[in-house]
Design a protein around this motif. Sequence first.
Motif, short mmCIF file in Angstrom:
data_model
loop_
_atom_site.label_atom_id
_atom_site.label_comp_id
_atom_site.label_asym_id
_atom_site.label_seq_id
_atom_site.Cartn_x
_atom_site.Cartn_y
_atom_site.Cartn_z
N TYR A 53 0.86 -1.18 0.00
CA TYR A 53 0.00 0.00 0.00
C TYR A 53 0.90 1.23 0.00
O TYR A 53 2.11 1.14 0.23
N HIS A 54 0.32 2.39 -0.28
CA HIS A 54 1.13 3.59 -0.45
C HIS A 54 1.45 4.30 0.86
O HIS A 54 2.57 4.78 1.04
N PHE A 55 0.49 4.39 1.75
CA PHE A 55 0.76 5.07 3.01
C PHE A 55 -0.27 4.68 4.07
O PHE A 55 -1.28 4.02 3.78
N ILE A 56 0.03 5.08 5.29
CA ILE A 56 -0.85 4.86 6.43
C ILE A 56 -1.40 6.19 6.86
O ILE A 56 -0.66 7.17 6.99
N VAL A 57 -2.70 6.25 7.10
CA VAL A 57 -3.33 7.45 7.62
C VAL A 57 -3.65 7.22 9.09
O VAL A 57 -4.23 6.19 9.46
N GLY A 58 -3.26 8.15 9.95
CA GLY A 58 -3.53 8.03 11.37
C GLY A 58 -3.57 9.39 12.03
O GLY A 58 -3.44 10.43 11.36
N TYR A 94 -12.06 11.50 -1.10
CA TYR A 94 -10.80 10.84 -1.48
C TYR A 94 -11.01 9.54 -2.24
O TYR A 94 -10.04 8.91 -2.70
N ALA A 95 -12.27 9.13 -2.40
CA ALA A 95 -12.55 7.82 -3.00
C ALA A 95 -12.07 7.75 -4.45
O ALA A 95 -11.65 6.68 -4.91
N LYS A 96 -12.12 8.86 -5.18
CA LYS A 96 -11.71 8.83 -6.59
C LYS A 96 -10.21 8.57 -6.75
O LYS A 96 -9.76 8.22 -7.85
N TYR A 97 -9.44 8.76 -5.68
CA TYR A 97 -8.00 8.50 -5.74
C TYR A 97 -7.62 7.12 -5.19
O TYR A 97 -6.47 6.72 -5.28
N THR A 98 -8.58 6.43 -4.59
CA THR A 98 -8.28 5.28 -3.75
C THR A 98 -8.74 3.96 -4.36
O THR A 98 -9.90 3.83 -4.79
N ASP A 99 -7.85 3.00 -4.38
CA ASP A 99 -8.20 1.63 -4.79
C ASP A 99 -8.68 0.81 -3.60
O ASP A 99 -9.56 -0.04 -3.73
N ALA A 100 -8.05 1.02 -2.45
CA ALA A 100 -8.44 0.28 -1.24
C ALA A 100 -8.10 1.11 -0.01
O ALA A 100 -7.06 1.77 0.04
N ALA A 101 -9.00 1.09 0.95
CA ALA A 101 -8.77 1.74 2.23
C ALA A 101 -9.15 0.74 3.32
O ALA A 101 -10.32 0.39 3.48
N THR A 265 -8.22 3.36 14.33
CA THR A 265 -6.88 3.76 14.77
C THR A 265 -6.04 4.25 13.60
O THR A 265 -5.32 5.24 13.71
N SER A 266 -6.13 3.55 12.48
CA SER A 266 -5.35 3.93 11.30
C SER A 266 -5.99 3.33 10.07
O SER A 266 -6.89 2.48 10.17
N ILE A 267 -5.52 3.77 8.90
CA ILE A 267 -6.06 3.29 7.63
C ILE A 267 -4.90 2.99 6.69
O ILE A 267 -4.01 3.82 6.50
N LEU A 268 -4.91 1.79 6.11
CA LEU A 268 -3.95 1.45 5.06
C LEU A 268 -4.55 1.88 3.73
O LEU A 268 -5.64 1.42 3.37
N VAL A 269 -3.87 2.75 3.01
CA VAL A 269 -4.42 3.32 1.79
C VAL A 269 -3.60 2.88 0.58
O VAL A 269 -2.39 3.12 0.52
N LEU A 270 -4.28 2.23 -0.35
CA LEU A 270 -3.69 1.88 -1.64
C LEU A 270 -4.32 2.80 -2.68
O LEU A 270 -5.51 2.71 -2.97
N ALA A 271 -3.52 3.71 -3.22
CA ALA A 271 -4.02 4.66 -4.21
C ALA A 271 -4.10 4.00 -5.58
O ALA A 271 -3.55 2.92 -5.82
#
Length: 444
Positions: A53-58, A94-101, A265-271
């Motif tokens: 994944y690209h980054f973690i959101v927290g 942000y959904a238009k940029y995101t493949d998986a959250a 707590t956090s989100i794994l984001v795959l753009a």
Amino acid sequence: MNFLSIAWRNMCERPLASFLTGLSMALGVAAVIMVLVIHRVAVEQFEQDAQGYHFIVGGTGGRTELVMSTVYHLGKPLYPISYAYYRKFVDGEYAKYTDAAIPYCLGDTFVVGDYKYRAIGTTPDLFEKLKYDGVTPYEFSEGRNFKREKFREAVIGSVIARQGKIKVGDKVNPTHGLGGNPEDEHEESFEVVGILKPTGTANDRAVYVNMEGFYLMPNHSLSAKPKNADDTEASTVPEPGAPTVGYDNEGNELEPLPEAQREVTSILVLAKGPTEAMELNFSINKSGSGTQAVPPSEVVTQMLENIVGPVRTVLLVLTALIVLVAAIGILVSIYNSMSDRAHDIAVMRALGASRGAVQSIVLLEAVLLALLGGLAGWVLGHLMVGLASPYVEIKTGVPLDMLAVDPKELIVLPSLVLLAILAGILPAITAYRTDVAKALSGTR
């Protein structure tokens, strides 16, 4: 004249001294091998864990703390963020940029004997939409992924399954908090429906439970909607794919927790791609919403450069000193035996051996001691890595392959030969200068 056989005979004439000298060399080389192998495996492991994944959101706080708690299941999680913010990645701005959250809900522990593992509330998308090393999809050695509508299902990592002798169909009860206190164990149990194949990552030592069931456990819900500056009102419309009703292990209906009482707590984001990842990263970190987007690979690289690398350097210096002491031991062992060999050297010279031949035999003996000790140390080092592997894997999730060879190992033996030659120079010079007449007459 067979120099090798003579050097070997000279070693065997002093078995205890030769054994102790070789042993000290073996221990030094074994230490070097362990440092090299473990460092290489640790670096590969750290880098592999932060893929997929690209980054973690927290929440705002330390970048390292966010990565360590989310990726490696270590340390204390940062403050959570609202569920409404997570929805932005699913069907919001942000959904238009995101493949998986993939949401992570942390704060519970699963205890197996003396070991404590993280219990993570998440969704089935973790194992369906992400690849654990960026390339390889998750697979199950037994069972299947948990289902969204089955609120009391769980998936466990391979280390926990092996350590706790847990199989598909067993029930697990997480404990509230990170302390793992037995009195804090939840009454609600989760049925294990899947066991992950070993991934060689920290995911092997975690329990993943259906997030819907996680929310319904005591002390996991909010009494009112949290107030965050950038949060919008919680939607009354369920997110796409979210169940409107669920079931427990016995088939009884369960109502999902209202979104206003949820947080993650956090989100794994795959753009969707590198460009979208950059736009998301910039937008999140500049929004002033009390959240941050952290590319885990950047944090891992900084950790390796600033912490792991210097530690390895220090350990290598210490182990090199051990090898150097062993080389000095070779020098002392051979040099101290020169007075006893004076007669033998004189006989060899009288039979036609040149000074250079005698000197070569002494140097060859030093090289033999170093090489035999080094080879024994190389084998011992890899055996010790293999013996340490089960303990290290249980504690960290990092498997150590005793057959793994670091390319830097290839310079160890040639370095030992050079070191042995340097250590043997003084005894060789002494042999070179032996006075034949005095040695044969028994005078000094």
